[in-house]
Design an enzyme around this catalytic site. Sequence first.
Site, mmCIF file in Angstrom:
data_model
loop_
_atom_site.group_PDB
_atom_site.id
_atom_site.type_symbol
_atom_site.label_atom_id
_atom_site.label_comp_id
_atom_site.label_asym_id
_atom_site.label_seq_id
_atom_site.Cartn_x
_atom_site.Cartn_y
_atom_site.Cartn_z
ATOM 1 N N SER A 1 -2.621 34.588 15.618
ATOM 2 C CA SER A 1 -3.820 35.431 15.750
ATOM 3 C C SER A 1 -3.912 36.000 17.167
ATOM 4 O O SER A 1 -4.599 36.988 17.396
ATOM 5 C CB SER A 1 -5.074 34.608 15.465
ATOM 6 O OG SER A 1 -4.964 33.984 14.206
ATOM 7 N N ARG A 2 -3.231 35.378 18.122
ATOM 8 C CA ARG A 2 -3.325 35.836 19.518
ATOM 9 C C ARG A 2 -2.314 36.949 19.830
ATOM 10 O O ARG A 2 -2.377 37.524 20.918
ATOM 11 C CB ARG A 2 -3.149 34.663 20.472
ATOM 12 C CG ARG A 2 -4.345 33.701 20.453
ATOM 13 C CD ARG A 2 -4.277 32.675 21.575
ATOM 14 N NE ARG A 2 -5.525 31.946 21.736
ATOM 15 C CZ ARG A 2 -5.760 30.712 21.253
ATOM 16 N NH1 ARG A 2 -4.835 30.073 20.586
ATOM 17 N NH2 ARG A 2 -6.934 30.133 21.454
ATOM 18 N N LYS B 1 4.000 25.548 13.259
ATOM 19 C CA LYS B 1 3.841 26.416 14.436
ATOM 20 C C LYS B 1 3.144 25.664 15.570
ATOM 21 O O LYS B 1 3.496 25.790 16.734
ATOM 22 C CB LYS B 1 3.034 27.646 14.016
ATOM 23 C CG LYS B 1 2.411 28.452 15.130
ATOM 24 C CD LYS B 1 3.431 29.349 15.742
ATOM 25 C CE LYS B 1 2.917 30.327 16.777
ATOM 26 N NZ LYS B 1 1.731 29.990 17.498
ATOM 27 N N ASP B 2 2.107 24.895 15.210
ATOM 28 C CA ASP B 2 1.387 24.089 16.207
ATOM 29 C C ASP B 2 1.902 22.651 16.089
ATOM 30 O O ASP B 2 1.248 21.773 15.519
ATOM 31 C CB ASP B 2 -0.119 24.176 15.954
ATOM 32 C CG ASP B 2 -0.605 25.595 16.124
ATOM 33 O OD1 ASP B 2 -0.713 26.046 17.268
ATOM 34 O OD2 ASP B 2 -0.825 26.283 15.111
ATOM 35 N N GLY C 1 1.051 33.831 8.100
ATOM 36 C CA GLY C 1 1.269 32.407 8.379
ATOM 37 C C GLY C 1 0.214 31.568 7.669
ATOM 38 O O GLY C 1 0.526 30.598 6.966
ATOM 39 N N HIS C 2 -1.062 31.959 7.837
ATOM 40 C CA HIS C 2 -2.145 31.236 7.162
ATOM 41 C C HIS C 2 -1.970 31.310 5.640
ATOM 42 O O HIS C 2 -2.201 30.336 4.929
ATOM 43 C CB HIS C 2 -3.504 31.849 7.516
ATOM 44 C CG HIS C 2 -3.861 31.788 8.973
ATOM 45 N ND1 HIS C 2 -3.868 32.903 9.777
ATOM 46 C CD2 HIS C 2 -4.233 30.757 9.769
ATOM 47 C CE1 HIS C 2 -4.234 32.564 11.004
ATOM 48 N NE2 HIS C 2 -4.459 31.265 11.035
ATOM 49 N N GLY D 1 0.317 23.952 9.868
ATOM 50 C CA GLY D 1 1.533 24.679 10.229
ATOM 51 C C GLY D 1 2.364 23.956 11.273
ATOM 52 O O GLY D 1 1.836 23.396 12.228
ATOM 53 N N MET E 1 -8.849 29.002 11.941
ATOM 54 C CA MET E 1 -9.893 29.626 12.772
ATOM 55 C C MET E 1 -10.059 31.095 12.403
ATOM 56 O O MET E 1 -10.644 31.874 13.166
ATOM 57 C CB MET E 1 -9.527 29.496 14.256
ATOM 58 C CG MET E 1 -9.453 28.036 14.707
ATOM 59 S SD MET E 1 -9.687 27.829 16.474
ATOM 60 C CE MET E 1 -8.329 28.795 17.102
#
Length: 284
Positions: free
Chosen positions: A186-187, A149-150, A36-37, A147, A30
Amino acid sequence: MQIINKVAEMQATSESLRLKGKRIAVVPTMGALHEGHLSLVKLAKANADVVIMTLFVNPLQFGPSEDFSKYPRPFERDAAMAEKEGVDYLFHPTPDELYGNNFQTYVGVESVSQGFEGAIRPGHFRGVATVVTKFFNITKPHCGVFGEKDAQQLAVIKRMVRDLNMDIQIIPAPIIRESDGLALSSRNIYLNPDERSQATVLYKAIQVASQKIKSGARSTEGLVSHLSSYIVETSPLAKIDYIAIVDADSFEPVEKLEKESEYLLLLTVKFGNTRLLDNWRFKI
Ligand code: AMP
């Protein structure tokens, strides 16, 4: 790097790459890119000849009270970062280009979507599964990088690919963290300085869990209650959404840790309006 905004152009490009025998990897994001990306891009490059990054803030996966309109969209910066990392094609459609008028077809993955993030964010995983299916149909990849991460999103995508016989290899990418342990997101930019410094509690809690398990803890209820007290005592600004230990594939909660199985410790903690997710994949 070529930027493509139109579905038909992306499909034609992917088709011609396939005809040339190229192996295509897709990296859905997004935007608001961070290391990370970029680690996903590195993994994609190691697994394919051509890397397509999709950059799209997907309205379908945001609830009515969520941050869709204020989600960061630093497009120029993202494009420069993607190009520097070696992305070949950046697919960046508008919501209108992707969903158009009268959109009415959705992909729903049932039980793995239901608990945790799915319970707190109704419709979220339906939005994710639908947009990822569209990206798979548009970019025609041989593999996709997602990832860890999610973690629940990864489990949903893996289930969807198996259930619908999508001929795409799903490559999981490890969580990239700041030097103090906070998982990149990103948050994170929404956190004020006090929240930011207390946000390390998620990673600290993972280390506490790891120690406890090493010294023989096996009851997930005992572990979760220990971690909840630890978080509340260590970080007064933290509000726990959920802490759970689940089977890593099915996302079913487990009571007792046993040898052979793979587990995920899920941690979701709120600081102000910002929800931070972290997790730890482990075996005993
Ligand atoms: P997003 O832009 O938040 O939708 O994330 C796009 C992809 O990057 C997803 O597959 C995420 O799981 C992955 N991702 C986000 N943060 C991290 C991180 N800290 N480490 C590894 N992958 C990540």
